[in-house]
Enzyme design. Sequence first.
Site, mmCIF file in Angstrom:
data_model
loop_
_atom_site.group_PDB
_atom_site.id
_atom_site.type_symbol
_atom_site.label_atom_id
_atom_site.label_comp_id
_atom_site.label_asym_id
_atom_site.label_seq_id
_atom_site.Cartn_x
_atom_site.Cartn_y
_atom_site.Cartn_z
ATOM 1 C CE LYS A 1 -3.460 -0.639 4.433
ATOM 2 N NZ LYS A 1 -4.948 0.225 4.999
ATOM 3 C CG HIS B 1 -1.796 -0.593 0.759
ATOM 4 N ND1 HIS B 1 -2.075 -2.036 1.644
ATOM 5 C CD2 HIS B 1 -3.673 -0.161 1.142
ATOM 6 C CE1 HIS B 1 -3.417 -2.339 1.478
ATOM 7 N NE2 HIS B 1 -4.441 -1.521 0.729
#
Length: 231
Positions: A140, A136
Site C-alpha cells: 500500500k 494493510h
Amino acid sequence: MNVAIIGYGKMGKEIEKVLVERGHKVVLTIDVDNSYLLDCKENMKGVDVAIEFTSPATAYDNIKRCLMCGVPTLSGSTGWIEQKNEIDTLCGNLNGAFFYSSNYSLGVNVLFRLNRWLAKVMAQLPQYEVKIEETHHVHKLDAPSGTAWTLATEMESASDGKLHVERGDIISYREGEVPGIHTVTYESEEDTLSISHSAKSRRGLALGAVLAAEWLVGRKGVFGMDDFLAI
Ligand SMILES: NC(=O)c1ccc[n+]([C@@H]2O[C@H](COP(=O)([O-])OP(=O)(O)OC[C@H]3O[C@@H](n4cnc5c(N)ncnc54)[C@H](O)[C@@H]3O)[C@@H](O)[C@H]2O)c1
C-alpha cells in the site's frame, strides 16, 4: 454494461472477475503503458462506465480524462482526496456522473455509520481518549489509509469538532498481505471500547465497486456509498 477498467493491478483484476461473473463486458483495459488512450474520446465510445483504481499520483488526472470523455466514472483510488472538490465541480459543469468511495466494502460502510453514531455519544464523555488504527499489506502506497482518513473526518463532523484525531497520529501498520483492518478505540482509565472491521479478502471491495457502478449508470451527479446504500 460495457466497462473500461482503468488500472489493471490487484483491484482492477479482482473487479474484472466480478464483472464477468455478473455478465458484464470489459471493453477497454487501461494501465500505464496505454493510458494515452484516455486522451481521445473516440476510444471511450460505447463505454457505459469507467472503473478507476490506480494510485494517489494518477487518480485525479485519470478521473478528469474519463469525465471529459463523457463517461460515468467510479473511482476507488486513495490518497488524492484533497483534489476531490475540483473533480466534483468538473463533474457538475459537465453534467456528468462521478462515484467515489475510499472503501467499497459493505461492512466498512456500516462501520462508517457506527463511527458517526458513536462519535455523537462519546463527544459527551470527555474521560475517553480516541485513537484510530489501520493495518494493510506492505504494498500500500499511502498512509494513513483513505478509510482511516474518512473515519477521522466523519468522527469530527459527527461530534461537532469535539473529537479530533490528527491525521499524523493515526496509527498505520503495514504487514504481509493483510487486505485491511480498521479500528476506532475509545479508552478511559476504566475501560476500552472498540469498533472494528476486518476484510477477509479484496473480493468484498471489488463486489461493492461493481454494484455501485451498476447503480451509477443512468444517473447524473456526484455520489458516494451513502447514496447507493441509502443508509
Ligand atoms: N476504495 C477501495 O475500496 C479500495 C480498495 C483497495 C484499494 N484501493 C486503492 O486503489 C488503488 C489501487 O489499488 P491496487 O491494490 O489495485 O494497486 P496496484 O498497485 O495493484 O494497482 C494499481 C495499477 O494502476 C496502474 N497505474 C498506475 N498509474 C496508472 C495510470 N496513469 N493509468 C493507468 N493505470 C495506472 C499500475 O500500473 C497498477 O497496475 C490504490 O490507491 C488503493 O489504495 C481502494
